[in-house]
Design a protein around this motif. Structure first.
Motif, PDB file in Angstrom:
ATOM      1  N   ASP A   1       0.807  -1.217   0.000  1.00 46.85           N
ATOM      2  CA  ASP A   1       0.000   0.000   0.000  1.00 46.85           C
ATOM      3  C   ASP A   1       0.844   1.273   0.000  1.00 46.85           C
ATOM      4  OD1 ASP A   1      -2.477  -1.316  -0.009  1.00 46.85           O
ATOM      5  OD2 ASP A   1      -2.348  -1.675   2.147  1.00 46.85           O
ATOM      6  N   SER A   2       2.168   1.114  -0.020  1.00 46.25           N
ATOM      7  CA  SER A   2       3.026   2.291  -0.038  1.00 46.25           C
ATOM      8  C   SER A   2       2.930   2.982  -1.390  1.00 46.25           C
ATOM      9  CB  SER A   2       4.478   1.896   0.232  1.00 46.25           C
ATOM     10  OG  SER A   2       4.987   1.111  -0.827  1.00 46.25           O
ATOM     11  N   LYS A   3       3.305   4.251  -1.419  1.00 44.73           N
ATOM     12  CA  LYS A   3       3.243   5.038  -2.648  1.00 44.73           C
ATOM     13  C   LYS A   3       4.139   4.450  -3.731  1.00 44.73           C
ATOM     14  CE  LYS A   3       3.731   9.766  -4.399  1.00 44.73           C
ATOM     15  NZ  LYS A   3       4.077  11.168  -4.062  1.00 44.73           N
ATOM     16  N   PHE A   4       5.348   3.984  -3.316  1.00 42.71           N
ATOM     17  CA  PHE A   4       6.285   3.425  -4.290  1.00 42.71           C
ATOM     18  C   PHE A   4       5.714   2.161  -4.922  1.00 42.71           C
ATOM     19  CE2 PHE A   4       9.763   0.443  -5.181  1.00 42.71           C
ATOM     20  CZ  PHE A   4      10.437   1.164  -6.151  1.00 42.71           C
ATOM     21  N   ALA A   5       5.145   1.277  -4.077  1.00 44.49           N
ATOM     22  CA  ALA A   5       4.604   0.026  -4.607  1.00 44.49           C
ATOM     23  C   ALA A   5       3.430   0.294  -5.534  1.00 44.49           C
ATOM     24  CB  ALA A   5       4.189  -0.886  -3.455  1.00 44.49           C
TER      25      ALA A   5
ATOM     26  N   THR B   1       2.898   3.033  -7.319  1.00 39.83           N
ATOM     27  CA  THR B   1       3.426   3.611  -8.564  1.00 39.83           C
ATOM     28  C   THR B   1       4.006   2.528  -9.453  1.00 39.83           C
ATOM     29  OG1 THR B   1       3.930   5.661  -7.400  1.00 39.83           O
ATOM     30  CG2 THR B   1       5.019   5.307  -9.516  1.00 39.83           C
ATOM     31  N   LEU B   2       4.757   1.614  -8.840  1.00 40.78           N
ATOM     32  CA  LEU B   2       5.350   0.515  -9.600  1.00 40.78           C
ATOM     33  C   LEU B   2       4.263  -0.366 -10.199  1.00 40.78           C
ATOM     34  CD1 LEU B   2       8.269  -0.266 -10.179  1.00 40.78           C
ATOM     35  CD2 LEU B   2       8.175  -1.836  -8.245  1.00 40.78           C
ATOM     36  N   ALA B   3       3.186  -0.551  -9.473  1.00 40.87           N
ATOM     37  CA  ALA B   3       2.088  -1.366  -9.978  1.00 40.87           C
ATOM     38  C   ALA B   3       1.447  -0.723 -11.206  1.00 40.87           C
ATOM     39  CB  ALA B   3       1.050  -1.568  -8.883  1.00 40.87           C
TER      40      ALA B   3
ATOM     41  N   ASN C   1      -3.976  -6.571  -6.706  1.00 36.94           N
ATOM     42  CA  ASN C   1      -4.047  -7.852  -7.402  1.00 36.94           C
ATOM     43  C   ASN C   1      -2.817  -8.686  -7.079  1.00 36.94           C
ATOM     44  OD1 ASN C   1      -3.124  -9.425 -10.031  1.00 36.94           O
ATOM     45  ND2 ASN C   1      -5.361  -9.311 -10.073  1.00 36.94           N
ATOM     46  N   GLN C   2      -3.028  -9.973  -6.743  1.00 35.71           N
ATOM     47  CA  GLN C   2      -1.925 -10.809  -6.275  1.00 35.71           C
ATOM     48  C   GLN C   2      -0.825 -10.954  -7.326  1.00 35.71           C
ATOM     49  OE1 GLN C   2      -1.489 -12.440  -3.069  1.00 35.71           O
ATOM     50  NE2 GLN C   2       0.532 -12.431  -4.016  1.00 35.71           N
ATOM     51  N   LYS C   3      -1.204 -11.118  -8.586  1.00 35.82           N
ATOM     52  CA  LYS C   3      -0.198 -11.270  -9.642  1.00 35.82           C
ATOM     53  C   LYS C   3       0.617  -9.998  -9.813  1.00 35.82           C
ATOM     54  CE  LYS C   3      -2.639 -14.834 -12.282  1.00 35.82           C
ATOM     55  NZ  LYS C   3      -3.209 -15.214 -13.600  1.00 35.82           N
TER      56      LYS C   3
END
Length: 847
Positions: free
Chosen positions: A49-53, A55-57, A253-255
């Motif tokens: 739930d972090s901003k970096f994660a 954005t990467l998603a 999403n898990q994937k």
């Protein structure tokens, strides 16, 4: 309870009725759920739930590669249409490995297999493995670094973020210094002579494991192929998370979350070592890699990757591209081993024992671990063989306990009922190949991953984190391994692995990904063309032995030779949009200007301190004169000296004058050095400013505008890579013509196209798309007309300035070519035949 017999793992009814220990149930609902739920040391907590994660998603979701390039069908972990390539050229291959003995051992097997094809193989790794490598028939090059210290550091800091105690003790800085040493050692392993025999060596190709870090950069400097091989997943996939990542619960999403975990781990690793790598790159005349490109460099460049595990244990993810293979575990030829009589007597004196050992792991309190093992063995009533390992486990042998030092697992695991170890890939593979149930006590790295894969396959309990190890937990795990059902699962995996030949498949993978069309030459088909002979009308690729022969016979001039760029690697700082591109370029320019400003202020002070620290010349004068004159007043010296001595003695007045003169010159020299240091810093400041304003910022803007259409599904035209002023000018011209044409044309045609497809709504979408295209393609065309040529000019200047490494490579290749020619000792007829074939090709170059 009675220990199980060698051929029967105990009373099946009592063991199967007993519930598994609370930590050990394994799930059957797939690899994703199993590995995502692992809570173990050596993992990184990834906050999805972090901003970096997040954005990467978004970046991952925008990627359309899977839609345009669907993966092929796979049969049991390998591509259905696996292309077999015959490699008929003999290469100098350097294998760069960082890690423990278990990391080195599989690549010895690979090196021996490569030798069967006529390749010359040098294995570059830590100094302590010199005998281990050379006794296997491979060449060795020491890269430095202490694997014992690395293992100890990783045990104390199992995640990527070190503990505060490690920071206070300076261990992180020591590790960074060790990485810097190993990077330099890896580079030397590519071009330097054998440190013992002094035989010249220059790499024609590189094989490496990812933790060696130098691989891609060495290949870029040499323009040669590079192939990564590893025992744990290192490539982004939706199938399972990174082995070092511990995913938090999230609505993501898990994937997508699985793919995000790879990016997070790579970014953390680059944050810790990126500056070390870039400083080393500068030492071999390579540009620094940006923080946005460094973390996922191997995937961006699509470097060939071969994973060394069995698809019977971990199948190949469907979303991996075709440059990635899974080949099976690497097994060396079983070494000749004669067990000591005491070991044979112990094996014959009762039921099959279990094996317990932690290999290269350095444990902080080996006595405590030994006590836990002995207590667990006592509670289960089994017999045990305990390996002392690097931690020196041990105590008093007994009728149920036998301690061993170095014993080949290939032999030993045939004679045990189950194995307990740290989860190294090599030890895991050996246990599975012998069908032995396995308990893994992971310490760090990929060890928890392998423990969970074994538990998922039913070949052992869930892994026991080292921090949770106690006698009862270990005893429960041992009893779980001795269940007949668990033994059957392990034996089923062993049966599937019998049809695999990991090293053979890995060599096929290596050969398949070589750019063989660029490596062949017409003169000597079995030798790689490592030289290019340049003429006005064309170029001719030549092998090293042919070059040396032609030079010695006066047929070619060495000044027309350059190294053949077999596999040029270009690392581009990609831009996704103009805003982030300009911001990134501005940040980089500002950082360089700030750094050079600091040098303008600090470096003169360093020169001043250095000048003040020099020993005064007066002290040297007094020390030199004191042996000539006894301690007395200076006024009486001339009266006490005999006449001859007075004539031959130094002139004191002259000495004082000279000392004062030397002191003045020293002060002037210091002042000059201070001014020079300040001017040097000012020159860097000015250069950073003009490069940023004239080259970097316009180029970032042009690329950013050019890439915007990608956001709505339109792929920008590929004009290649800017390498010099010619390619820069070409790209600027093409981008201008296409940008202007497509920008204005699309503004009118996109609404019409949308209306035909989706009616009024399509027309609105088309109008929006055409407007965005006009607003981005035209600016890119205009700015790029200047930006791309200037970017190419900057590349040309940098290439001309950074020539030290290229000259070192040329000298090394000439030196090696001379040695190869001397060893081949071509007869006069063979030399003349070579010259005739060369002369037949020459008219094509000069015509």
């Amino acid at each position: 309870m009675e220990p199980p017999s060698r051929n029967d793992h105990g009373d099946s009814g009592s063991l199967d009725e007993q519930a598994p220990p609370p930590y050990s149930p394994y799930v059957d609902d797939g690899l994703v759920a199993e590995s995502a739920d692992v809570q173990a040391d050596g993992r990184v907590n990834v906050d999805l739930d972090s901003k970096f994660a997040r954005t990467l998603a978004k970046v991952i979701e925008l990627q359309q590669e899977d839609l345009h390039n669907p993966p092929p069908d796979y049969l049991w972990g390998q591509p259905a249409q696996e292309q077999t390539v015959e490699c008929d050229i003999q290469l100098n291959i350097v294998i760069q490995i960082v890690g423990s003995r278990g990391d080195v051992q599989p690549f010895i097997a690979l090196g021996n297999e490569l030798q069967k094809y006529g390749h010359r193989v040098r294995l570059a790794t830590h100094n302590v493995f010199a005998d281990f490598v050379t006794q296997s028939g491979l060449e060795f090059y020491p890269i430095g670094g202490d694997p014992a210290e690395l293992m100890a550091f990783m045990v104390k800091n199992p995640g990527l973020i070190p503990q505060m105690e490690a920071l206070r003790a300076g261990e992180v800085q020591k590790k960074r210094a060790m990485v810097a040493e190993m990077l330099q050692g890896c580079w030397k392993s590519c071009i330097e002579d054998d440190p013992v025999t002094r035989t010249p060596f220059v790499a024609d190709a590189i094989i490496a494991n990812p933790p060696s870090f130098a691989h891609i950069h060495c290949a870029q400097a040499l323009s040669i192929p590079v192939h990564l091989m590893f025992t744990m997943p290192w490539t982004s996939t939706k199938a399972f998370p990174h082995p070092l990542a511990n995913l938090s619960s999230s609505d993501m999403n898990q994937k997508t979350a699985n793919r995000v975990s790879y990016g997070v781990v790579e970014w953390l690793t680059w944050q810790g070592l990126g500056d070390v790598i870039n400083r080393w790159r500068a030492s071999i005349d390579l540009e620094p890699v940006s923080a946005t490109e460094g973390p996922m460099l191997a995937e961006t460049l699509k470097v060939p990757f071969t994973y060394c595990w069995s698809p019977a244990l971990v199948p190949r993810p469907q979303d991996w591209p075709t440059n990635i293979d899974i080949c099976g575990f690497f097994f060396r030829e079983p070494p000749a081993y004669k067990p000591p009589p005491e070991l044979l007597d112990f094996l014959d004196s009762g039921p099959a024992p279990i094996y317990i050992g932690f290999g290269s792991i350095v444990i902080e309190d080996p006595q405590k671990v030994t006590e836990i093992i002995l207590e667990a063995v006592s509670r289960t009533g089994v017999r045990a063989i305990i390996s002392r390992g690097w931690s020196k486990l041990g105590g008093t042998p007994g009728h149920n306990i036998y301690y061993i030092d170095d014993c080949p697992h290939e032999w030993l695991f045939q004679h045990v009922a189950a194995v307990v170890h740290h989860g190294g890939a090599g030890t895991t593979a050996c246990g599975l190949a012998n069908g032995r149930p396995t308990t893994i006590v992971p310490f760090f790295g990929d060890q928890p991953f392998w423990g969970n894969m074994l538990a998922r396959a039913g070949a052992g309990p869930k892994p026991i984190p080292y921090a949770s190890l106690n006698a009862q937990v270990l005893a429960d795990a041992i009893l779980f391994c001795l269940r007949p059902a668990v033994a059957r699962s392990a034996q089923d995996i062993a049966l599937k692995m019998q049809d695999e030949s990991g090293v053979t498949a890995a060599v096929r993978s290596f050969h398949r990904h070589l750019p063989l069309s660029k490596m062949h030459c017409s003169l000597m088909p079995n030798q790689p063309a490592m030289w290019t002979y340049t003429r006005s009308r064309g170029n001719l690729n030549l092998p090293k032995i042919a070059v040396q022969t032609l030079i010695e016979n006066g047929k070619i001039d060495a000044k027309h030779l350059r190294c053949n760029d077999i596999n040029p690697i270009y690392i581009e700082n990609r831009r996704w949009d103009p805003l982030s591109g300009i911001l990134s370029a501005s940040t980089s320019t500002g950082s360089e200007m700030l750094k050079s400003t600091a040098e303008m202020l600090y470096n003169p002070y360093k020169e001043y301190k250095h000048g003040r620290s020099q020993k005064p010349p007066e002290a040297h004068t007094e020390q030199d004169l004191s042996p000539l004159y006894p301690a007395s007043s200076s006024s009486s010296h001339s009266n006490k000296l005999p006449p001859d001595a007075r004539r031959q003695s130094p002139d004191l007045g002259t000495t004082v004058t000279r000392v004062n003169s030397d002191s003045s010159r020293s002060s002037l020299l210091t002042a000059g050095n201070m001014v020079g240091a300040s001017l040097k810093g000012f020159g860097k400041f000015t250069g950073a400013y003009f490069k940023g304003v004239v080259v970097d910022l316009p180029h970032a803007a042009a690329e950013g505008f050019r890439q915007v259409p990608r956001l709505y599904g339109e792929e920008p035209k590929d004009y290649g890579t800017v390498r010099d002023w010619k390619t820069g000018a070409t790209m600027g011209g093409k981008n201008f013509v296409d940008g202007m044409t497509d920008g204005f044309k699309g503004f009118f045609t996109e609404p019409v196209k949308g209306a035909r497809q989706d009616g009024a709504l399509g027309a609105v979408k088309g109008f929006a798309k055409g407007t965005i295209g006009l607003a981005t393609k035209v600016p890119s065309a205009g700015i790029g007309l200047v930006a791309y040529p200037f970017h190419g000019i900057a590349k040309t200047i940098e290439t001309a300035v950074r020539s030290k490494t290229r000259k070192a490579i040329v000298n090394a290749r000439l030196r090696e070519g001379y040695e190869v020619t001397r060893q081949w000792d071509l007869s006069e007829d063979e030399q003349q035949d070579l010259i005739r074939r060369f002369q037949l090709l020459m008219p094509r170059l000069d015509s």
